[in-house]
Design a protein around this motif. Structure first.
Motif, PDB file in Angstrom:
ATOM      1  N   GLN A   1       0.895  -1.314   0.346  1.00  0.00           N
ATOM      2  CA  GLN A   1      -0.460  -0.055   0.050  1.00  0.00           C
ATOM      3  C   GLN A   1       1.184   1.187  -0.184  1.00  0.00           C
ATOM      4  N   SER A   2       2.121   1.238   0.412  1.00  0.00           N
ATOM      5  CA  SER A   2       2.932   2.136   1.065  1.00  0.00           C
ATOM      6  C   SER A   2       3.496   2.558  -0.499  1.00  0.00           C
TER       7      SER A   2
ATOM      8  N   SER B   1       1.869   6.609  -6.703  1.00  0.00           N
ATOM      9  CA  SER B   1       0.405   7.179  -7.092  1.00  0.00           C
ATOM     10  C   SER B   1       1.385   8.617  -6.574  1.00  0.00           C
ATOM     11  N   GLN B   2       1.683   8.694  -5.359  1.00  0.00           N
ATOM     12  CA  GLN B   2       1.844  10.475  -5.371  1.00  0.00           C
ATOM     13  C   GLN B   2       3.727  10.900  -5.718  1.00  0.00           C
TER      14      GLN B   2
ATOM     15  N   SER C   1       0.699   3.664  -3.489  1.00  0.00           N
ATOM     16  CA  SER C   1       0.586   5.374  -2.602  1.00  0.00           C
ATOM     17  C   SER C   1       1.918   6.228  -2.960  1.00  0.00           C
TER      18      SER C   1
END
Length: 337
Positions: free
Chosen positions: A112-113, A119-120, A116
């Motif tokens: 998930q990190s 995505s960032q 993320s």
């Protein structure tokens, strides 16, 4: 829900208890064990029962060469070792499962990190691209504004020159208007002086007229005072006459009130007499009706009797007239008497 370790332990204990009760170890079945413990799955019971039977075969093979006490002790030791091994296995298995689950959770969190972060990163790259585009647009806008500023500066210089020319022209027009205004002001002052002279002459004539009017007003005031005196005398006469007329009017009012009271009393007496007359008329009418009813009551029976007699006479035939002899016989007793 019971754990598999409890089911396995109960399976072994139940099998040993049944064997101790006299049953054959190899003849024990899953149904017999399940009937005793009433828990767990049949597959778990079957697996554990097979292991127990295998252990029994091994211990039975060893116990044939050993004394019974040693064989029993060896069985108990073997059973205890197997139980401890199973418990240790289950403990380590549970710890490994927990560690695996924790590692899976950490891996999921890391994924998930990472997602993320990706995505960032994608978002930052998009923002960077937008910033580059905005910078290029702002650079072009700055160049356009610089060009426009230069154009505006040139226009400003032209407007300043035009404004200077307009100011000079306006100053010339202002000087011409000032001269015209000064000339007009001199003319107005001269006209004002002439008007002031004429006004003073008019004021003198008006003062003379005012004095004449004042004299005329004084005469009218004197005449008005004389007229007021005459009016006061007439008012005094009228007041005395009004008092006399008021006294007479009051006397007339008293007489009228007395006559009104008498008239009211007379009207009341008249109304009472009319009411009495009406009452007497009603009583007379009632008396007449009663008398008529009494006459009818008295005459009606006589009429009925006469009518009945007439009816009987009409129904009975006429009788023969009596003879003279009979008349004589009838009359003789009267004579004798």
């Amino acid at each position: 829900m019971p754990r598999s370790t409890d089911t396995r332990q109960l399976t072994r204990e139940t099998a040993e208890r049944l064997v101790a009760a006299g049953q054959d170890a190899q003849a024990l079945t899953v149904d017999a064990i399940y009937t005793e413990i009433r828990q767990g799955s049949r597959s778990t019971i079957n697996d554990e029962l097979k292991r127990w039977k295998l252990d029994q075969q091994r211990t039975d093979g060893l116990s044939t060469d050993l004394p019974p006490e040693a064989a029993q002790a060896m069985r108990e030791l073997w059973h205890s070792a197997v139980t401890q091994a199973e418990q240790l296995f289950e403990t380590r298995r549970a710890a490994l499962l927990e560690a695996t689950e924790a590692a899976q959770r950490q891996q999921a969190q890391a994924e998930q990190s990472l997602a993320s972060a990706h995505s960032q990163l994608t978002q930052l790259q998009g923002e960077r691209q937008q910033l580059h585009e905005q910078l290029a647009a702002q650079t072009q806008a700055l160049l356009a504004q610089t060009t426009r500023g230069q154009t505006l500066e040139d226009s400003l210089h032209a407007l300043q020159a035009e404004a200077q020319a307009q100011r000079e022209q306006a100053q010339q027009q202002l000087d011409a208007q000032r001269q015209a205004h000064e000339q007009r002001l001199a003319e107005l002052r001269q006209a004002q002086a002439e008007q002031e002279t004429a006004w003073r002459a008019d004021m003198a004539r008006a003062a003379e007229r005012l004095e004449a009017v004042q004299r005329h007003v004084m005469l009218q005031v004197a005449e008005a005072r004389e007229a007021q005196k005459r009016a006061e005398q007439q008012a005094s006469q009228h007041a005395s006459r009004s008092e006399r007329l008021g006294t007479e009017l009051e006397a007339l009012r008293l007489a009228h009130a007395t006559q009104s009271a008498q008239l009211t009393h007379t009207q009341q007496v008249l109304l009472q007499a009319q009411a009495e007359q009406q009452r007497l008329g009603l009583e007379l009418q009632q008396s007449r009706e009663q008398l008529s009813a009494a006459q009818d009551d008295a005459v009606h029976p006589l009429r009925q009797r006469a009518q009945r007699r007439a009816e009987r006479k009409a129904q009975t035939p006429a009788a023969a007239p009596p003879s003279s002899a009979n008349k004589h016989k009838k009359s003789s007793p009267k004579a004798a008497s």
